[in-house]
Structure formats: C-alpha cells, structure tokens
Motif scaffolding. Structure first.
Motif, PDB file in Angstrom:
ATOM      1  N   ASP A  41       0.987  -1.531  -0.151  1.00  0.00           N
ATOM      2  CA  ASP A  41       0.343   0.123   0.028  1.00  0.00           C
ATOM      3  C   ASP A  41       0.419   1.238  -0.211  1.00  0.00           C
ATOM      4  N   PHE A  42       0.764   2.070  -0.815  1.00  0.00           N
ATOM      5  CA  PHE A  42       1.064   3.419  -1.402  1.00  0.00           C
ATOM      6  C   PHE A  42       1.833   4.437   0.163  1.00  0.00           C
ATOM      7  N   ASN A  43       0.473   3.888   0.977  1.00  0.00           N
ATOM      8  CA  ASN A  43      -0.196   4.955   1.533  1.00  0.00           C
ATOM      9  C   ASN A  43       0.070   4.268   3.259  1.00  0.00           C
ATOM     10  N   LYS A  44       0.631   3.397   3.895  1.00  0.00           N
ATOM     11  CA  LYS A  44       1.178   2.783   4.386  1.00  0.00           C
ATOM     12  C   LYS A  44       2.991   3.731   5.519  1.00  0.00           C
ATOM     13  N   GLY A  45       3.045   3.927   6.554  1.00  0.00           N
ATOM     14  CA  GLY A  45       4.176   4.481   6.791  1.00  0.00           C
ATOM     15  C   GLY A  45       4.462   5.491   6.600  1.00  0.00           C
ATOM     16  N   THR A  46       5.138   6.373   6.684  1.00  0.00           N
ATOM     17  CA  THR A  46       5.225   7.696   7.116  1.00  0.00           C
ATOM     18  C   THR A  46       5.553   8.719   6.147  1.00  0.00           C
ATOM     19  N   PRO A  47       4.791  10.020   5.460  1.00  0.00           N
ATOM     20  CA  PRO A  47       5.459  10.686   4.714  1.00  0.00           C
ATOM     21  C   PRO A  47       7.134  11.365   4.777  1.00  0.00           C
ATOM     22  N   CYS A  48       7.104  11.023   3.743  1.00  0.00           N
ATOM     23  CA  CYS A  48       8.668  12.162   3.759  1.00  0.00           C
ATOM     24  C   CYS A  48       8.896  13.010   3.411  1.00  0.00           C
ATOM     25  N   SER A  49      10.050  13.407   4.175  1.00  0.00           N
ATOM     26  CA  SER A  49       9.664  14.711   4.487  1.00  0.00           C
ATOM     27  C   SER A  49      12.107  15.379   4.821  1.00  0.00           C
ATOM     28  N   ASP A  50      11.452  16.206   4.148  1.00  0.00           N
ATOM     29  CA  ASP A  50      13.588  17.419   4.293  1.00  0.00           C
ATOM     30  C   ASP A  50      13.624  16.072   5.762  1.00  0.00           C
ATOM     31  N   VAL A  51      13.054  16.604   6.657  1.00  0.00           N
ATOM     32  CA  VAL A  51      13.968  16.208   8.079  1.00  0.00           C
ATOM     33  C   VAL A  51      13.943  14.504   8.237  1.00  0.00           C
ATOM     34  N   LEU A  52      13.275  14.003   7.632  1.00  0.00           N
ATOM     35  CA  LEU A  52      13.039  12.617   7.626  1.00  0.00           C
ATOM     36  C   LEU A  52      14.398  12.212   6.936  1.00  0.00           C
ATOM     37  N   ILE A  53      14.715  13.029   6.072  1.00  0.00           N
ATOM     38  CA  ILE A  53      16.371  12.440   4.832  1.00  0.00           C
ATOM     39  C   ILE A  53      17.250  13.142   5.442  1.00  0.00           C
ATOM     40  N   GLN A  54      17.344  14.030   6.187  1.00  0.00           N
ATOM     41  CA  GLN A  54      18.527  13.910   7.000  1.00  0.00           C
ATOM     42  C   GLN A  54      18.203  13.622   8.125  1.00  0.00           C
ATOM     43  N   GLU A  55      17.817  13.241   9.130  1.00  0.00           N
ATOM     44  CA  GLU A  55      18.188  12.045  10.069  1.00  0.00           C
ATOM     45  C   GLU A  55      18.177  10.385   9.423  1.00  0.00           C
ATOM     46  N   ILE A  56      17.919   9.662   8.279  1.00  0.00           N
ATOM     47  CA  ILE A  56      18.454   8.772   7.365  1.00  0.00           C
ATOM     48  C   ILE A  56      19.941   9.123   7.360  1.00  0.00           C
TER      49      ILE A  56
END
Ligand code: SF4
Length: 160
Positions: A41-56
C-alpha cells in the motif's frame, strides 16, 4: 513525497556490511509470496520529508555504516523519493557510502526506461520480481533464482 514504511539503522542482511535500510511504501507488482506484502500500500508508513531524509543521513554518518539500502515496496514506483535519497547520500558522503537498491523491474527494462540514469548513481542493483517457485532459502540478498545482483561500480563489488 512518498511514504517510508520502515527504517533500519543498522541492518546486516540488506547488502554487504552494516547498513541503513530504508523501506519505501508501495508496490504494484504483488508477487505471490512477497516478503514485504504488508507495505504494498502506497499509503502505509510515514510521509517522507526533508527532516526525515536528514535523519537518515545522520544515521549513515557513522564509520561502521557501509552504506544505504533502498528497498520496498518498489523504489522505482516512488522515483522522486528514491532520487532524493540517492542525491542526499552523494551530497553528504560522495562515494564514501555505497548505495544498494532492490527493484522488481529487470535491468534490461530499466536501461530503456526514464529511470536509466539512476543506474549511474547507485552501486548495486538487485533486480526482478520474487518468483515463489524459484525461491531458495540459501540465496544471499535475494529470494528467488531469477533475481540477480548487478555490481554497477567497483565500490559495490565484493572484492572492493
Ligand atoms: S516487486 Fe518486490 S516488493 Fe513488489 S511484490 Fe514483488 S517482491 Fe514484493
């Protein structure tokens, strides 16, 4: 932007070495026996964001982390997020971290698709859909015999 289903900060099974694994939500292939059917499901999980990319990127910034693994779901059906992740790794780490990517599309198809350029930017591609009848439990980094590991750069190759 697409959703991220799961982030593993120190995986030892998604490629060589210790890795940060990002599981992107959404795949339309629906292979029988898929290990990740819970995130079709494409709607599963958390919408990505610049903040999340920085956390990665912060998770990647340890000497013991060899690189980033991008899995799904289907990364090429979430191409904007996949490209952002790849770009962020190169901007932050150059080629000091390698990038492995799993796709249900075969390399022959990708090479003639709008996603071909991505192959110049990653180090290893594991391609092809999971085929239940070809499942073998001993295969490294893949589930069925039809899936192939393509070492696209010397950085990704096991002898490096
Ligand atoms: S392409 Fe991969 S994620 Fe998608 S259904 Fe097949 S095995 Fe599962």
């Amino acid at each position: 932007m697409s959703n991220i289903a799961k982030i593993m900060p120190a995986s030892m099974v998604d490629g060589e070495g210790v890795r940060v694994s990002v599981y992107i939500s959404g795949c339309s292939f629906h292979c029988t026996g898929c290990y990740n059917a819970s995130i079709w499901d494409f709607n599963k999980g958390t919408p990505c964001s610049d903040v999340l990319i920085q956390e990665i990127m912060t998770l990647l910034d340890h000497d013991y982390i060899q690189g980033l693994s991008i899995l799904g779901g289907e990364p090429l059906q979430n191409i904007e997020l996949t490209r952002q992740l790849v770009r962020a790794v190169r901007e932050n780490f150059g080629h000091r971290k390698d990038i492995w990517l799993w796709s249900g599309y075969m390399i022959e198809w990708i090479l003639h698709s709008p996603y071909a350029q991505l192959l110049d930017e990653i180090d290893v591609l594991i391609d092809g859909p999971f085929v239940q009848s070809l499942y073998r439990h001993h295969l490294k980094f893949r589930g069925s015999l039809n899936q192939r590991i393509h070492y696209l750069t010397k950085k990704g190759a096991p002898f490096e």
